[in-house]
Design an enzyme around this catalytic site. Sequence first.
Site, PDB file in Angstrom:
ATOM      1  N   LYS A  57      -2.442  -0.261  -9.443  1.00  0.00           N
ATOM      2  CA  LYS A  57      -1.162   0.108  -9.550  1.00  0.00           C
ATOM      3  C   LYS A  57      -0.398  -1.036  -8.636  1.00  0.00           C
ATOM      4  O   LYS A  57      -0.647  -1.031  -7.313  1.00  0.00           O
ATOM      5  CB  LYS A  57      -0.706   1.317  -8.978  1.00  0.00           C
ATOM      6  CG  LYS A  57       0.702   1.715  -8.930  1.00  0.00           C
ATOM      7  CD  LYS A  57       1.174   3.022  -8.800  1.00  0.00           C
ATOM      8  CE  LYS A  57       2.708   3.295  -8.894  1.00  0.00           C
ATOM      9  NZ  LYS A  57       3.173   4.891  -8.923  1.00  0.00           N
ATOM     10  N   GLU A  76      -3.819   1.230  -4.969  1.00  0.00           N
ATOM     11  CA  GLU A  76      -2.258   0.685  -4.910  1.00  0.00           C
ATOM     12  C   GLU A  76      -1.965   0.065  -3.751  1.00  0.00           C
ATOM     13  O   GLU A  76      -1.704   0.622  -2.563  1.00  0.00           O
ATOM     14  CB  GLU A  76      -1.398   2.107  -5.211  1.00  0.00           C
ATOM     15  CG  GLU A  76       0.188   1.493  -5.234  1.00  0.00           C
ATOM     16  CD  GLU A  76       1.173   2.622  -5.184  1.00  0.00           C
ATOM     17  OE1 GLU A  76       2.094   2.364  -5.236  1.00  0.00           O
ATOM     18  OE2 GLU A  76       0.471   3.950  -5.117  1.00  0.00           O
TER      19      GLU A  76
END
Length: 297
Positions: A214, A177
Amino acid sequence: MEKMRQAERMRSAAGFVAALDQSGGSTPKALALYGIGDGEYANESEMFDLIHCMRERIVRSRAFTSEKVIGAILFEDTMDRDIDERPSVDFLWDVRGVVPFLKVDRGLADESDGVQLMRPIDGLDDLLERALSKGIFGTKARSVINAANPRGIAANVAQQFEIGKRIQGFGLVPIIEPEVTVSIADKERAEDILLDELGLKLNALQDGEDVILKLTLPSRTNHYRSLTEHPRVMRVIALSGGYSREEANEKLARNRGVIASFSRAFTEGLAASQSDAEFDATLASTVESIYRASISG
């Protein structure tokens, strides 16, 4: 066998990933939005008790099912607690059929070269061993990009994949992420650099080294389309990044192959003061809207 079933759900099931991983720094705001002010708890222990009650209420709700929620990201404190008198991870998978993930980062370092890398994750190996023993499928680690700085973004992505390799060594699937801050003036350029850096790292992975990405919802629709088709990417999931749920859903629905992993936008509208019927109705509407946006692309 369970890991194979979970992996297949993450690769192909329709639905989204609920982010229930507010940490010590973000929990006070999450509780305030839920209607619990900081004057209602005396210390961190009481604060975590209250946020766990909120999370337990969500997961136990009839609206929270594997028909539309395919995964959930947990904070370490939640992993170590029970839901409905069962270990939280067991309840998620065995009762709800929702794939469990664990947030493992320890927050952000100070900004340098336009990015905030992760702080050192002390005790990571021990945490991963414990997560594996409890039935966690994968992990999530967040860093931040605040400017279109090629050197900083390269360092950010490199750190993400270095940590990801350690996580894969324990048989867990890392959620990578590198969040791009939605408010920066050069967001589109930052996303161009990020796409290139992610592609380089993904192309260097071997068979069996799959990751989940993500990412911030991009400024240009379908900017990350090539990542959704990469053989080493199990799934691309999107964070809401400060957008309202309505805005996030609208942007998500335009991006083919990307599903949601919202946190604040997921709990938006829920309140401690709601009756069970009101809470369930609000959550059901939320789940439906995010699910529809996730399968529209």
